[in-house]
Design a protein around this motif. Structure first.
Motif, PDB file in Angstrom:
ATOM      1  N   GLY A   1     -32.352  12.330 -32.358  1.00 13.46           N
ATOM      2  CA  GLY A   1     -31.599  12.792 -31.199  1.00 13.46           C
ATOM      3  C   GLY A   1     -30.138  13.044 -31.529  1.00 13.46           C
TER       4      GLY A   1
ATOM      5  N   PHE B   1     -28.098  16.616 -31.602  1.00 13.38           N
ATOM      6  CA  PHE B   1     -26.875  16.775 -30.815  1.00 13.38           C
ATOM      7  C   PHE B   1     -25.746  17.286 -31.715  1.00 13.38           C
TER       8      PHE B   1
ATOM      9  N   PRO C   1     -27.920  12.661 -26.441  1.00 20.02           N
ATOM     10  CA  PRO C   1     -28.855  13.064 -27.510  1.00 20.02           C
ATOM     11  C   PRO C   1     -30.322  13.047 -27.073  1.00 20.02           C
ATOM     12  N   MET C   2     -30.700  12.085 -26.218  1.00 20.58           N
ATOM     13  CA  MET C   2     -32.101  12.038 -25.767  1.00 20.58           C
ATOM     14  C   MET C   2     -32.443  13.296 -24.953  1.00 20.58           C
TER      15      MET C   2
ATOM     16  N   PHE D   1     -31.065  16.133 -25.381  1.00 22.03           N
ATOM     17  CA  PHE D   1     -31.114  17.244 -26.326  1.00 22.03           C
ATOM     18  C   PHE D   1     -32.465  17.323 -27.039  1.00 22.03           C
ATOM     19  N   ILE D   2     -33.086  16.169 -27.253  1.00 17.11           N
ATOM     20  CA  ILE D   2     -34.409  16.185 -27.874  1.00 17.11           C
ATOM     21  C   ILE D   2     -35.366  16.987 -27.007  1.00 17.11           C
TER      22      ILE D   2
ATOM     23  N   TYR E   1     -34.483  20.731 -27.168  1.00 13.97           N
ATOM     24  CA  TYR E   1     -34.838  21.326 -28.461  1.00 13.97           C
ATOM     25  C   TYR E   1     -36.339  21.496 -28.638  1.00 13.97           C
TER      26      TYR E   1
END
Lengths: 261, 290
Positions: A115, A119, B30-31, B33-34, B37
């Protein structure tokens, strides 16, 4: 009593299971054989010499050490502040906030690693030492909060109130009373954070910039379905540091605290 | 003092801000974004295109290779958890109940493995089970075999390595809940006529279940997320779901597929955590740090 004897025997077996492999590494570090395994062909310190002349391992050691110290600094600072808020103040939604603070542990490290990497990719930033530092800090943070929180509960506010009533300013009170009382908690948190960073491999493999190795990734790279004697020697040195230093520190602390009384 | 207590106190919010920013920026964002993506399209090595398509998810849902990996990961996690519980319960019971004067030593030894490097503990099994390992060395020295017996680089050695690394979490959690039980309860059950086994089964065991559950959750989730242990102790066909993520991201540089697989692992293991916390709450987990 028969059942109890069985439980004791079982416990000894489980402890053997936990420690036999570690002890074998410690023994094999002194094996003269040029293969990393059995049989033992004699006593030798040769592999320690080779280890200290191995530039790649020494570089990895320095990287890991600096990374661990900086992670300890970052994670402990953030963690102490958060733990102080949780222990010292009453406010609504505390359970939710505690769960949020612990949440990085609940995310599998592999997922956390991917993750953060994605990012960063979106931000068009390359992998760097800074990524390792931030990543390790976030992995260590929940543990630091939990450890520090457990220690802080024992510190009573009466000491601070006494200092204030004797005329100390809030700043004086913090540095003369609160901070010294916090020291054991800070130390425990920092030690924990350092260990977590120094030991991490799961996320580090994803995050490290190409060409940068920490001790675990260096060992991982050296493993080719066999263990070289140098790795055993390195294992010996690492165990001495990560087990020996805290044990010695704890033992000395006990010795001196007993002497005072 | 009463005056300050009624006013809104900003200090806890200030103290919590750095931690909140860090977790939001480094975990929460970020989670998400996973997930984003996972809809992107992989064009070439390390090249992907912004898109909203279900190709990655379709591949995951239709390809038996991935189903097999999910199934295998759940199976290994389950077996490792059960074996860790079986191996761990009695030692935890022993440490909690013993009258041994140096009980602290047993506890110290329990925490000690956490300080020994994970990779050293893992590779040490090559010294035990490998062709030049202790067991084969002993067997050959005794003249029982001429050829080394192959015990390494299979599912067995992977599971042994995983149990070895995660067992202390299990023992510690069970110990914490056993230690919290009122020590008069079992004798009380005995005076009421229960046999030792009944007293254990009816009183101690149920009261220790929270610790057993917390330890099991940790071992299950940690095993389910592993990929390094199979790389070190397993053969080519011994992979967990985490290894597929590693292959996608590190080897094939297929970011969208890596994201899809990561999100799947997050949901799989996350739902285990959610189910657990519905029943037990997350408090038990933090008790082991007390």
């Amino acid at each position: 009593m028969n059942a109890w004897a069985f439980i004791r025997f079982y416990t000894i077996l489980v402890y053997t299971f936990m420690f036999a492999p570690i002890i074998v590494v410690l023994i094999l570090a002194f094996n003269a054989s040029q293969f990393g395994g059995f049989p033992i062909e004699g006593f030798s310190l040769r592999w320690f010499g080779e280890l200290f002349q191995n530039e790649a391992i020494m570089r990895a050691f320095r990287t890991s050490f600096i990374l661990g110290l900086m992670t300890a600094l970052v994670a402990t600072t953030i963690g102490i502040l958060a733990a102080l808020a949780l222990v010292r103040y009453q406010f609504r939604g505390k359970d939710w906030i505690t769960t949020f603070l612990i949440s990085p542990v609940l995310v599998p490290e592999t997922v956390l690693a991917v993750g953060l990497l994605i990012f960063l990719r979106w931000l068009h930033m390359p992998r760097s030492f800074g990524l390792l530092l931030l990543g390790h800090s976030i992995i260590a943070l929940p543990f630091v909060v939990l450890v520090v929180q457990a220690r802080l509960v024992g510190i009573r506010r009466e000491y601070e109130e006494a200092a204030r009533s004797l005329g100390a300013s809030p700043v004086q009170t913090f540095f003369a009373v609160t901070f010294p009382l916090l020291m054991p908690a800070i130390f425990a948190g920092a030690l924990f954070a350092f260990t977590i960073s120094f030991d991490n491999i799961t996320a580090t493999i994803f995050w490290r910039p190409s060409g940068m190795e920490t001790v675990p990734t260096q060992i991982f790279g050296m493993l080719r379905h066999s263990v070289s004697p140098e790795i055993n020697a390195l294992g010996f040195v690492m165990i001495c540091i990560t087990v020996g230093v805290p044990l010695l520190a704890g033992g000395l602390a006990r010795y001196f605290s007993r002497k005072k009384v | 003092m009463a005056d300050t207590a009624t006013k809104f106190d900003k200090r806890p919010a200030l103290l919590l801000t750095p931690a909140f920013i860090a977790i939001t920026a480094l975990v929460v964002i970020p989670m998400s974004f996973i997930l984003v993506y996972s809809f992107y399209e992989n064009v070439d090595l390390a090249v992907d295109r912004v898109a909203f398509q279900f190709g990655n998810w379709e591949e995951l849902l239709t390809d038996g290779y991935y189903h097999n990996a999910i199934w295998k990961t759940l199976k290994i996690s389950f077996v490792v958890t059960v074996l860790a519980a079986v191996l761990g319960y009695l030692p935890a019971y022993f440490i909690a109940m013993t009258k041994f004067r140096h009980k602290w030593l047993l506890l110290l030894l329990l925490i000690l493995p956490f300080w020994v490097s994970f990779i050293i503990r893992t590779l040490s099994w090559i010294h035990i089970l490998g062709n030049q390992g202790a067991i084969n060395g002993l067997l050959q020295w005794l003249g029982l075999t001429d050829e080394p017996i192959r015990m390494m680089f299979n599912e067995f050695s992977v599971m042994v390595g995983l149990i070895h690394v995660f067992l202390p979490y299990m023992i510690l959690n069970i110990y914490v809940s056993l230690e919290g039980i009122d020590e008069n309860l079992e004798p009380a059950a005995r005076t009421l006529g229960a046999t030792p086994w009944q007293a254990f089964k009816e009183v101690t065991l149920p009261l220790s279940l929270p610790g057993l559950a917390a330890g099991s959750l940790l071992v299950f989730v940690l095993t389910g997320g592993s990929y390094v242990t199979p790389l070190i102790l397993g053969g080519p066909s011994d992979f967990l779901f985490g290894n597929l993520i590693y292959d996608a991201v590190v080897t094939e540089l297929n970011w969208p597929m890596g994201a899809t697989l990561s999100f799947t692992l997050l949901v799989l293991l996350g739902s285990v955590v959610v189910i657990y916390s519905r029943f037990m709450g997350l408090n038990q987990l933090s008790k082991a740090f007390g």
